[in-house]
Enzyme design. Structure first.
Site, short mmCIF file in Angstrom:
data_model
loop_
_atom_site.label_atom_id
_atom_site.label_comp_id
_atom_site.label_asym_id
_atom_site.label_seq_id
_atom_site.Cartn_x
_atom_site.Cartn_y
_atom_site.Cartn_z
N GLU A 152 -82.82 6.11 -40.19
CA GLU A 152 -82.34 7.36 -40.79
C GLU A 152 -80.87 7.58 -40.44
O GLU A 152 -80.45 7.36 -39.30
CB GLU A 152 -83.17 8.54 -40.30
CG GLU A 152 -82.78 9.86 -40.95
CD GLU A 152 -83.75 10.98 -40.64
OE1 GLU A 152 -83.36 12.15 -40.80
OE2 GLU A 152 -84.91 10.70 -40.25
N TYR A 209 -90.03 12.36 -32.78
CA TYR A 209 -88.63 12.50 -32.35
C TYR A 209 -88.38 11.85 -30.99
O TYR A 209 -87.26 11.47 -30.67
CB TYR A 209 -88.24 13.97 -32.27
CG TYR A 209 -88.21 14.68 -33.60
CD1 TYR A 209 -87.64 14.09 -34.73
CD2 TYR A 209 -88.73 15.96 -33.74
CE1 TYR A 209 -87.59 14.75 -35.95
CE2 TYR A 209 -88.69 16.64 -34.95
CZ TYR A 209 -88.12 16.02 -36.06
OH TYR A 209 -88.08 16.68 -37.26
N ASP A 229 -76.67 19.02 -37.04
CA ASP A 229 -78.03 18.75 -37.50
C ASP A 229 -78.91 20.00 -37.49
O ASP A 229 -79.90 20.08 -36.77
CB ASP A 229 -78.67 17.64 -36.66
CG ASP A 229 -80.06 17.25 -37.18
OD1 ASP A 229 -80.42 17.66 -38.29
OD2 ASP A 229 -80.79 16.54 -36.46
N HIS A 268 -80.87 22.05 -40.41
CA HIS A 268 -81.22 22.05 -41.82
C HIS A 268 -81.27 23.47 -42.38
O HIS A 268 -81.64 24.41 -41.69
CB HIS A 268 -82.58 21.39 -42.03
CG HIS A 268 -82.63 19.96 -41.61
ND1 HIS A 268 -83.73 19.16 -41.85
CD2 HIS A 268 -81.73 19.16 -40.99
CE1 HIS A 268 -83.50 17.94 -41.38
NE2 HIS A 268 -82.29 17.93 -40.85
N HIS A 301 -83.79 12.23 -47.59
CA HIS A 301 -84.20 13.53 -47.08
C HIS A 301 -83.26 14.56 -47.70
O HIS A 301 -82.04 14.49 -47.47
CB HIS A 301 -84.08 13.59 -45.55
CG HIS A 301 -85.18 12.90 -44.83
ND1 HIS A 301 -85.09 12.54 -43.51
CD2 HIS A 301 -86.42 12.53 -45.24
CE1 HIS A 301 -86.22 11.96 -43.13
NE2 HIS A 301 -87.04 11.95 -44.17
N GLU A 317 -87.14 18.56 -45.98
CA GLU A 317 -87.39 18.92 -44.58
C GLU A 317 -86.73 20.26 -44.27
O GLU A 317 -86.25 20.50 -43.17
CB GLU A 317 -86.82 17.86 -43.63
CG GLU A 317 -87.43 16.49 -43.75
CD GLU A 317 -86.78 15.52 -42.78
OE1 GLU A 317 -87.51 14.75 -42.16
OE2 GLU A 317 -85.54 15.53 -42.65
N ARG A 328 -93.37 15.46 -30.81
CA ARG A 328 -92.87 15.35 -29.44
C ARG A 328 -93.54 14.22 -28.67
O ARG A 328 -93.33 14.07 -27.46
CB ARG A 328 -93.08 16.68 -28.69
CG ARG A 328 -92.34 17.85 -29.33
CD ARG A 328 -90.85 17.62 -29.37
NE ARG A 328 -90.16 18.58 -30.21
CZ ARG A 328 -88.91 18.46 -30.63
NH1 ARG A 328 -88.21 17.37 -30.30
NH2 ARG A 328 -88.35 19.37 -31.38
N HIS A 387 -85.68 7.78 -36.23
CA HIS A 387 -84.32 8.06 -35.78
C HIS A 387 -83.90 6.93 -34.85
O HIS A 387 -84.64 6.59 -33.91
CB HIS A 387 -84.26 9.38 -35.04
CG HIS A 387 -84.52 10.58 -35.90
ND1 HIS A 387 -84.47 11.87 -35.41
CD2 HIS A 387 -84.82 10.70 -37.22
CE1 HIS A 387 -84.73 12.71 -36.38
NE2 HIS A 387 -84.95 12.02 -37.50
N HIS A 441 -77.65 15.38 -42.55
CA HIS A 441 -77.10 14.52 -41.49
C HIS A 441 -75.79 13.85 -41.91
O HIS A 441 -74.84 13.81 -41.12
CB HIS A 441 -78.12 13.44 -41.10
CG HIS A 441 -79.35 13.97 -40.46
ND1 HIS A 441 -80.41 13.17 -40.10
CD2 HIS A 441 -79.70 15.23 -40.11
CE1 HIS A 441 -81.36 13.91 -39.56
NE2 HIS A 441 -80.96 15.16 -39.56
N HIS A 455 -93.21 9.43 -40.67
CA HIS A 455 -92.05 9.68 -39.79
C HIS A 455 -92.48 9.50 -38.34
O HIS A 455 -93.45 10.08 -37.88
CB HIS A 455 -91.53 11.10 -40.01
CG HIS A 455 -90.11 11.32 -39.55
ND1 HIS A 455 -89.70 11.06 -38.25
CD2 HIS A 455 -89.02 11.78 -40.20
CE1 HIS A 455 -88.41 11.36 -38.15
NE2 HIS A 455 -87.98 11.79 -39.32
N ASP A 515 -80.24 11.11 -45.12
CA ASP A 515 -80.47 12.54 -44.97
C ASP A 515 -79.20 13.29 -45.35
O ASP A 515 -78.14 13.08 -44.75
CB ASP A 515 -80.86 12.85 -43.51
CG ASP A 515 -81.26 14.30 -43.30
OD1 ASP A 515 -80.42 15.19 -43.58
OD2 ASP A 515 -82.39 14.54 -42.84
#
Length: 275
Positions: free
Chosen positions: A141, A69, A223, A225, A210, A255, A36, A106, A178, A66, A175
């Site tokens: 991604e 986000y 989205d 998972h 991913h 993930e 975050r 992203h 995705h 990564h 991904d």
């Protein structure tokens, strides 16, 4: 097969390597900082050197970092874009402590500004942060297309790459959840999807996967998972993926909604599907 999972970086690189080996993995993915946002932990050079030494001993493969986000390069808010720029600069500097690795992010959400503006803003930041001597490959991604999310089509990803001056530093992380949620039918037409990817972007740009099943059907743009084999993509499709000529040698990262024991079971399952 190069297979790993998303691990916590809180105890350092060497600890992640040991956790990866314990679950049968030979790579791993981690967040560079709190997903975050916020400040990253100070680099522990002793830990880094220990990781590099042990990686050689056990023939460990390429790892993937990564971005958080909250890194949104194409936000309408200049403060959010400034955070993205500063985070990118810091992360790419830190990545050079572990040379020749992968950094995934992203593309972001244009929040009503439109795709053209979104692409331009993403390229503007990439053109400021990439540098000639970097050894890291930066990955865009593939995204599911929630709201104003960028990267939902191969054409958008290609347009971003085309706008980057140091395009040789760029690649793609595909991904599975995705792309399925984004409308690419990898269940029934995996070959056709990859041929389309090759035609629009170039299969040589595909650097990582991913591996995630999806809680939602094709084209849902959600989205969410799911564990391997328990969603709409299914085990049979993952068997095709891990054996596909374009994909089987790429690093693959789980993930899925799992703890370490769950990842270990999925890694064992995916290895058992390899022919």
């Amino acid at each position: 097969m190069i297979i790993g999972a998303h691990l916590s970086a809180s105890k350092g690189y060497t600890h992640m390597l040991e956790e990866a080996l314990a679950i049968g993995a030979n790579t791993f993915q981690f967040f560079t900082r709190n997903p975050r946002g916020g400040k990253a932990k100070d680099i522990d050079e002793h830990d880094i050197q220990s990781f590099l030494d042990k990686s050689k001993e056990v023939h460990f493969k390429t790892i993937l970092a990564h971005a958080p986000y909250t890194l949104n390069c194409c936000s309408a808010n200049p403060d959010t874009r400034r955070f993205a720029l500063e985070t990118f600069v810091d992360d790419l500097k830190r990545m050079e402590y572990t040379p020749n690795m992968l950094y995934n992010f992203h593309p972001g959400s244009h929040v009503g500004q439109g795709e053209e503006v979104g692409i331009k803003l993403i390229c503007d930041i990439l053109n400021q942060v990439l540098f000639e001597d970097m050894t890291t490959t930066v990955l865009l991604e593939t995204m599911a297309g929630k709201g104003s999310e960028m990267g939902k089509t191969f054409e958008e990803l290609r347009a971003i790459i085309d706008g980057v001056e140091l395009g040789d530093k760029m690649g793609i992380c595909l991904d599975t959840c995705h792309v399925s949620d984004g409308g690419y039918d990898i269940v029934n037409h995996l070959d056709a999807v990859l041929e389309e990817f090759d035609r629009i972007i170039g299969i040589d740009r595909l650097k990582a996967l991913h591996l995630n099943d999806s809680k939602n059907p094709l084209g849902a743009h959600k989205d969410r998972h799911e564990k391997i084999g328990e969603g709409y993509i299914g085990t049979e499709t993952f068997e095709k993926i891990v054996n596909h000529k374009y994909l089987k040698d790429l690093p693959m990262f789980l993930e899925t909604p799992n703890e370490l024991d769950g990842y270990a079971k999925e890694i064992a399952l995916l290895k058992s599907l390899c022919k």
